[in-house]
Design a protein around this motif. Sequence first.
Motif, short mmCIF file in Angstrom:
data_model
loop_
_atom_site.label_atom_id
_atom_site.label_comp_id
_atom_site.label_asym_id
_atom_site.label_seq_id
_atom_site.Cartn_x
_atom_site.Cartn_y
_atom_site.Cartn_z
N GLY A 1 0.80 -1.21 0.00
CA GLY A 1 0.00 0.00 0.00
C GLY A 1 0.84 1.26 0.00
N ARG A 2 2.05 1.16 0.52
CA ARG A 2 2.96 2.32 0.55
C ARG A 2 3.82 2.41 -0.70
N HIS A 3 4.08 1.26 -1.33
CA HIS A 3 4.99 1.24 -2.47
C HIS A 3 4.38 0.43 -3.61
N LYS A 4 4.09 1.08 -4.69
CA LYS A 4 3.44 0.45 -5.84
C LYS A 4 4.26 -0.72 -6.37
N ASN A 5 3.59 -1.84 -6.61
CA ASN A 5 4.18 -3.06 -7.18
C ASN A 5 5.12 -3.78 -6.22
N PHE A 6 5.17 -3.36 -4.97
CA PHE A 6 6.09 -3.99 -4.02
C PHE A 6 5.83 -5.50 -3.92
N LYS A 7 4.59 -5.89 -3.71
CA LYS A 7 4.25 -7.30 -3.53
C LYS A 7 4.55 -8.11 -4.79
N GLU A 8 4.16 -7.57 -5.94
CA GLU A 8 4.40 -8.26 -7.21
C GLU A 8 5.89 -8.51 -7.42
N ILE B 1 13.14 -8.38 -7.20
CA ILE B 1 13.21 -8.45 -5.74
C ILE B 1 14.08 -7.31 -5.21
N SER B 2 15.20 -7.08 -5.87
CA SER B 2 16.09 -5.97 -5.47
C SER B 2 15.38 -4.63 -5.60
N LYS B 3 14.56 -4.50 -6.65
CA LYS B 3 13.82 -3.26 -6.85
C LYS B 3 12.81 -3.06 -5.73
N ALA B 4 12.13 -4.14 -5.34
CA ALA B 4 11.17 -4.04 -4.24
C ALA B 4 11.87 -3.66 -2.95
N VAL B 5 12.98 -4.30 -2.66
CA VAL B 5 13.72 -4.05 -1.43
C VAL B 5 14.22 -2.61 -1.39
N SER B 6 14.60 -2.08 -2.54
CA SER B 6 15.11 -0.70 -2.59
C SER B 6 14.03 0.33 -2.24
N MET B 7 12.76 -0.07 -2.32
CA MET B 7 11.66 0.83 -1.98
C MET B 7 11.52 1.02 -0.46
N ILE B 8 12.00 0.06 0.32
CA ILE B 8 11.84 0.11 1.77
C ILE B 8 12.60 1.30 2.34
N ASP B 9 11.92 2.11 3.14
CA ASP B 9 12.57 3.28 3.72
C ASP B 9 12.50 3.24 5.25
#
Length: 331
Positions: A154-161, A171-179
């Motif tokens: 909900g905080r980061h678009k496409n994170f789950k996908e 996966i690296s792209k998703a992890v890079s969204m974490i702040d």
Amino acid sequence: MKRINIFRKLCFFTVILSVLSLSSCFVTTKAIDAVSTGLAGSNRKGIPQTKKKAKQPDNGGAMFAITSDTDITLISDFFPTALKMYEIIQNQNPGHLGLMSMTGSLNVMYANAFVQSPADLLDIDQFEKQNEEYIRAKSHYLKGRDFCLDSLNGRHKNFKEFLYSGDEEKISKAVSMIDKYDVTTAYWLGAGWLGAFSLDPLSPDLLGNLSAPVAVLEKVLELKPDYSDVWEVLARFYAAAPESFGGSIEKAVEYCDKAMELTDGKTPNPYIIKAECFCIPEGDEEGFVSNLKKAIAINPDENPSTRLTVTISQQKAKKLLASKSDYFLEW
């Protein structure tokens, strides 16, 4: 006094549930959000709320009445009620990312402290009961993981996908969204995921995507390197996982030592990890006994906010020590 505080909180949950059961004429979305934020400690967007400077001394926060208690039976009996209350309120306010994250974390806590931990203490002749409890624990681990995953999505678009893709780049792209605002949610996401794996390591669904929770937890350490619980979770993972799936005994030792350093040797888990993950495979009976005795010798009152977790961990240490002959040959 602690018990009175706990049951006051239970009454509070009941009142809140009653309020939320009223028609929308009486309860506004704003009011529900305010309640949800108060229970979660994070707002609708999943941002942790900064506490204002209090005029009164800090009492350890809302969870202190639970985490400071040593009556495991009392808290174990109370926890399912609190857990279901959070889930019901979250269903009433499904878009509140903060409450979603808190509900997820409570499921993971419950799985670990009040389902898996008691099951670990069962004797070998209670194998069927133990297996039933492990199945329950896995279910709550995964439920908690999914709540936290949805909160981060909900905080980061496409994170789950991206995280579920199995593609290392995504996966690296998703992890890079974490702040920095996601640290706690990301921790419980990873802990729930790896907790489920620890109980069912042959599950294709879990085994085939282990790099995702590990990458999430490593990102948490990048953002908050003094988060000792993360070092402990990863130490256990690196010690238990096959090398082909990211396991490394060298990393396990490094991460366990870091957890020990951060906690100044005043929590039982690093000692228990050493006893289970290093001493047993190496046949080091002396080290096994020494580490468990150190875990048991810790005074739970030294840090009131962790009395409960210390007490639960010490139960496991005592059980392991009493079962020493199961791990080492007696001559």
